[in-house]
Design a protein around this motif. Structure first.
Motif, PDB file in Angstrom:
ATOM      1  N   ARG A 152      52.028  65.237  41.743  1.00 41.69           N
ATOM      2  CA  ARG A 152      51.061  65.915  40.882  1.00 41.69           C
ATOM      3  C   ARG A 152      51.750  67.062  40.135  1.00 41.69           C
ATOM      4  NH1 ARG A 152      46.148  67.322  44.288  1.00 41.69           N
ATOM      5  NH2 ARG A 152      45.933  65.053  44.191  1.00 41.69           N
ATOM      6  N   PRO A 153      51.488  67.193  38.835  1.00 41.68           N
ATOM      7  CA  PRO A 153      52.140  68.274  38.083  1.00 41.68           C
ATOM      8  C   PRO A 153      51.950  69.624  38.752  1.00 41.68           C
ATOM      9  CG  PRO A 153      50.955  66.826  36.596  1.00 41.68           C
ATOM     10  CD  PRO A 153      50.588  66.394  37.990  1.00 41.68           C
ATOM     11  N   GLY A 154      53.032  70.411  38.802  1.00 40.47           N
ATOM     12  CA  GLY A 154      52.984  71.696  39.486  1.00 40.47           C
ATOM     13  C   GLY A 154      52.138  72.715  38.739  1.00 40.47           C
ATOM     14  N   GLY A 155      51.802  73.769  39.434  1.00 39.07           N
ATOM     15  CA  GLY A 155      51.026  74.835  38.840  1.00 39.07           C
ATOM     16  C   GLY A 155      51.921  75.981  38.413  1.00 39.07           C
TER      17      GLY A 155
ATOM     18  N   THR B   4      54.002  79.373  55.109  1.00 43.95           N
ATOM     19  CA  THR B   4      53.879  78.998  53.694  1.00 43.95           C
ATOM     20  C   THR B   4      54.598  77.685  53.390  1.00 43.95           C
ATOM     21  OG1 THR B   4      55.852  80.280  53.085  1.00 43.95           O
ATOM     22  CG2 THR B   4      53.715  81.420  52.985  1.00 43.95           C
ATOM     23  N   ALA B   5      54.842  76.871  54.420  1.00 44.05           N
ATOM     24  CA  ALA B   5      55.659  75.658  54.250  1.00 44.05           C
ATOM     25  C   ALA B   5      55.123  74.747  53.157  1.00 44.05           C
ATOM     26  CB  ALA B   5      55.747  74.908  55.574  1.00 44.05           C
ATOM     27  N   SER B   6      53.794  74.630  53.038  1.00 42.35           N
ATOM     28  CA  SER B   6      53.222  73.703  52.058  1.00 42.35           C
ATOM     29  C   SER B   6      53.395  74.186  50.624  1.00 42.35           C
ATOM     30  CB  SER B   6      51.733  73.488  52.341  1.00 42.35           C
ATOM     31  OG  SER B   6      51.018  74.705  52.242  1.00 42.35           O
ATOM     32  N   ALA B   7      53.637  75.491  50.425  1.00 39.67           N
ATOM     33  CA  ALA B   7      53.775  76.036  49.070  1.00 39.67           C
ATOM     34  C   ALA B   7      55.222  76.291  48.676  1.00 39.67           C
ATOM     35  CB  ALA B   7      52.978  77.340  48.951  1.00 39.67           C
ATOM     36  N   LEU B   8      56.132  76.349  49.643  1.00 44.05           N
ATOM     37  CA  LEU B   8      57.538  76.616  49.340  1.00 44.05           C
ATOM     38  C   LEU B   8      58.144  75.485  48.525  1.00 44.05           C
ATOM     39  CD1 LEU B   8      58.964  78.034  52.698  1.00 44.05           C
ATOM     40  CD2 LEU B   8      58.855  79.237  50.511  1.00 44.05           C
ATOM     41  N   THR B   9      58.867  75.834  47.471  1.00 47.19           N
ATOM     42  CA  THR B   9      59.545  74.807  46.670  1.00 47.19           C
ATOM     43  C   THR B   9      60.966  74.572  47.164  1.00 47.19           C
ATOM     44  OG1 THR B   9      60.231  76.491  45.067  1.00 47.19           O
ATOM     45  CG2 THR B   9      58.179  75.312  44.624  1.00 47.19           C
ATOM     46  N   ALA B  10      61.511  75.493  47.941  1.00 51.62           N
ATOM     47  CA  ALA B  10      62.830  75.344  48.552  1.00 51.62           C
ATOM     48  C   ALA B  10      62.949  76.369  49.660  1.00 51.62           C
ATOM     49  CB  ALA B  10      63.944  75.551  47.519  1.00 51.62           C
TER      50      ALA B  10
ATOM     51  N   ARG C  29      60.785  81.194  46.756  1.00 46.46           N
ATOM     52  CA  ARG C  29      59.990  80.700  45.631  1.00 46.46           C
ATOM     53  C   ARG C  29      58.915  79.748  46.147  1.00 46.46           C
ATOM     54  NH1 ARG C  29      64.955  81.763  43.759  1.00 46.46           N
ATOM     55  NH2 ARG C  29      65.106  82.887  41.771  1.00 46.46           N
ATOM     56  N   LEU C  30      57.719  79.939  45.598  1.00 43.10           N
ATOM     57  CA  LEU C  30      56.579  79.133  46.000  1.00 43.10           C
ATOM     58  C   LEU C  30      55.888  78.582  44.760  1.00 43.10           C
ATOM     59  CD1 LEU C  30      56.362  82.186  47.629  1.00 43.10           C
ATOM     60  CD2 LEU C  30      55.189  80.648  49.207  1.00 43.10           C
ATOM     61  N   GLU C  31      54.975  77.649  44.983  1.00 50.03           N
ATOM     62  CA  GLU C  31      54.222  77.082  43.865  1.00 50.03           C
ATOM     63  C   GLU C  31      52.751  77.000  44.251  1.00 50.03           C
ATOM     64  OE1 GLU C  31      55.733  73.817  41.012  1.00 50.03           O
ATOM     65  OE2 GLU C  31      54.439  72.760  42.423  1.00 50.03           O
ATOM     66  N   TYR C  32      51.899  77.455  43.327  1.00 49.10           N
ATOM     67  CA  TYR C  32      50.453  77.416  43.542  1.00 49.10           C
ATOM     68  C   TYR C  32      49.786  76.720  42.365  1.00 49.10           C
ATOM     69  CZ  TYR C  32      51.217  80.698  47.343  1.00 49.10           C
ATOM     70  OH  TYR C  32      51.646  81.280  48.514  1.00 49.10           O
ATOM     71  N   GLY C  33      48.625  76.136  42.632  1.00 46.69           N
ATOM     72  CA  GLY C  33      47.921  75.412  41.580  1.00 46.69           C
ATOM     73  C   GLY C  33      47.404  76.311  40.483  1.00 46.69           C
ATOM     74  N   ALA C  34      47.062  77.540  40.810  1.00 46.84           N
ATOM     75  CA  ALA C  34      46.538  78.496  39.836  1.00 46.84           C
ATOM     76  C   ALA C  34      46.787  79.899  40.356  1.00 46.84           C
ATOM     77  CB  ALA C  34      45.040  78.261  39.606  1.00 46.84           C
ATOM     78  N   VAL C  35      46.686  80.884  39.467  1.00 51.08           N
ATOM     79  CA  VAL C  35      46.962  82.272  39.837  1.00 51.08           C
ATOM     80  C   VAL C  35      46.091  82.734  41.012  1.00 51.08           C
ATOM     81  CG1 VAL C  35      46.788  84.666  39.040  1.00 51.08           C
ATOM     82  CG2 VAL C  35      47.875  82.937  37.585  1.00 51.08           C
ATOM     83  N   PRO C  36      44.773  82.490  41.020  1.00 49.14           N
ATOM     84  CA  PRO C  36      43.958  82.973  42.144  1.00 49.14           C
ATOM     85  C   PRO C  36      44.389  82.417  43.498  1.00 49.14           C
ATOM     86  CG  PRO C  36      42.560  82.385  40.280  1.00 49.14           C
ATOM     87  CD  PRO C  36      43.933  81.891  39.960  1.00 49.14           C
TER      88      PRO C  36
ATOM     89  N   LEU D 106      48.705  85.226  49.649  1.00 48.54           N
ATOM     90  CA  LEU D 106      49.871  86.031  50.007  1.00 48.54           C
ATOM     91  C   LEU D 106      49.481  87.418  50.499  1.00 48.54           C
ATOM     92  CD1 LEU D 106      52.255  85.080  47.054  1.00 48.54           C
ATOM     93  CD2 LEU D 106      52.419  84.319  49.434  1.00 48.54           C
ATOM     94  N   LEU D 107      48.263  87.858  50.214  1.00 45.04           N
ATOM     95  CA  LEU D 107      47.821  89.180  50.664  1.00 45.04           C
ATOM     96  C   LEU D 107      47.816  89.298  52.181  1.00 45.04           C
ATOM     97  CD1 LEU D 107      44.882  89.880  48.191  1.00 45.04           C
ATOM     98  CD2 LEU D 107      47.035  91.162  48.353  1.00 45.04           C
TER      99      LEU D 107
END
Length: 325
Positions: free
Chosen positions: A233-236, A255-261, A275-282, A287-288
Motif C-alpha cells: 500500500r502506498p506509504g503515508g 514501534t516495530a510496525s511503523a519503523l521503515t528500517a 525513521r518511521l512511516e504513518y498513514g497521516a499526520v494525526p 509518539l506522545l
C-alpha cells in the motif's frame, strides 16, 4: 533421494487414488520418464501399482492396498510437534483431534525418532498473539468454517473499522487465514478478492447456492494477492525522530510496525536516529506516549501536531478544578 521419492509417490497414491504421471512429476520436481521408472521400481519391490496411459489415465494402486509405513524423518517428526504448539487448531475446535492425531503419529514413529519429537513439544512454544494486544472481540469461526468446507456462499453482516453500522455482503469464500493471532476470511465479492476480519463479522449465514470461485484460484493464491495489497500500500508520511540510546530497545519493539528500517546505532552520543512511516499526520500522535525519550526532527507538520497535542494536555491538567466540578 530416490527412496524418499518412492515413498512420496506411494503416499500420494494412497491419498489421492489415480494421479496423472505429469502431476506426480511436477510435485516431485522430476521428469515423467523418472516417474515411470520409479513406478517400475515400486512394482518390482512388491507394491501393486500400475499405470494406464491415455487422456484419462494415470498411476494407481490396486484397490484395497494400504501401507502403514510413515517414512517420517527426524526433522519431519519435529515439524509435526511444533505444529501442535501453534494454537490455531484450538480456535477451529480441533485441539483434541490434533492431540489424538499426534499420539497416533508418535506410536507410528520409528523408535529412534520418538525422543526428539517428544522433546520438541516441551522445548519449542509458538505463541502467535501480540504483546499487549489488548482485548479483542471473540471471533465465531463455526459458521465460517462450515461454509468454507461445505463450499457454500455466505451472507455476511460485517462492521468495518470506524463504521457506525454493519454492512451486508454476499461472498464466495476460499478459506480462513490466521495472521499473527487474528483470523481472516478470504473471499471473493463480485469476483474480486476481499479480506474480512473474523472478529468483525456480526453474523454469517450460509446460502443454498454453491460457492462461485474464480477458476484455478486457490486460497493461497487469493491470500497472496491480498497480502501484497496490504504490504505494498502506498506509504503515508515519513517521520524522522531522535531516540535516547537507553530507550532504543523498548522504542524499537513498541514501534516495530511503523519503523521503515532498524535504527543504526554507532554506539556514540546520547541520541540515535530512527525513521518511521504513518498513514497521516494525526497518526503520529502515538509518539506522545514516549514523552521526552524521543524528539521528532522532521517533518515540521508532525512537530506542530505533537506540540499542539502536548499543549492541550498541559492546559487540561493545569486548569483549576476538575472536569464537571
Amino acid at each position: 533421494m530416490k527412496s524418499d521419492r518412492l515413498l512420496s509417490i506411494l503416499l500420494l497414491l494412497q491419498t489421492r487414488g489415480r494421479v496423472p504421471a505429469h502431476e506426480l512429476a511436477t510435485r516431485l520436481e522430476v521428469s515423467v520418464r523418472t516417474i515411470y521408472r520409479d513406478v517400475e521400481a515400486l512394482s518390482a519391490s512388491g507394491v501393486p501399482v500400475y499405470a494406464e496411459r491415455g487422456r484419462h489415465g494415470g498411476i494407481e494402486l490396486l484397490a484395497g492396498f494400504r501401507t502403514d509405513v510413515t517414512g517420517l524423518t527426524a526433522d519431519e517428526s519435529r515439524a509435526l510437534f511444533i505444529l501442535a504448539a501453534q494454537g490455531a487448531h484450538a480456535a477451529l475446535g480441533l485441539d483434541a483431534a490434533l492431540g489424538s492425531a499426534l499420539r497416533k503419529v508418535m506410536a507410528a514413529l520409528p523408535a529412534p525418532h520418538r525422543p526428539a519429537a517428544e522433546a520438541t513439544s516441551r522445548r519449542v512454544l509458538v505463541d502467535s498473539t501480540r504483546w499487549k494486544g489488548g482485548p479483542q472481540r471473540a471471533a465465531d469461526l463455526d459458521v465460517l468454517q462450515d461454509a468454507v468446507f461445505a463450499d457454500r456462499r455466505l451472507r455476511l453482516r460485517y462492521r468495518h473499522s470506524g463504521a457506525a453500522a454493519p454492512s451486508t455482503y454476499t461472498v464466495d469464500p476460499y478459506g480462513l487465514v490466521c495472521k499473527a493471532g487474528v483470523w481472516y476470511l478470504v473471499a471473493d465479492r463480485s469476483g474480486t478478492p476481499r479480506l474480512f476480519r473474523a472478529d468483525r463479522v456480526r453474523s454469517a449465514t450460509p446460502l443454498a447456492d454453491p460457492v462461485r470461485r474464480r477458476p484455478g484460484v486457490e486460497l493461497a493464491d487469493a491470500w497472496e494477492v491480498l497480502r501484497r495489497q496490504v504490504e505494498d500500500r502506498p506509504g503515508g508520511i515519513e517521520v524522522t525522530v531522535r531516540v535516547r540510546r537507553d530507550f532504543l530497545d523498548m522504542f524499537t519493539r513498541l514501534t516495530a510496525s511503523a519503523l521503515t528500517a532498524l535504527p543504526e546505532d554507532d554506539g556514540e552520543g546520547e541520541w540515535v536516529t530512527a525513521r518511521l512511516e504513518y498513514g497521516a499526520v494525526p497518526h503520529a500522535r502515538s509518539l506522545l506516549v514516549f514523552a521526552d525519550r524521543i524528539e521528532v526532527v522532521t517533518p515540521p507538520e508532525v512537530r506542530e501536531e505533537l506540540a499542539g497535542a502536548a499543549a492541550s494536555v498541559t492546559e487540561l491538567y493545569q486548569s483549576d478544578g476538575r472536569a464537571g466540578a
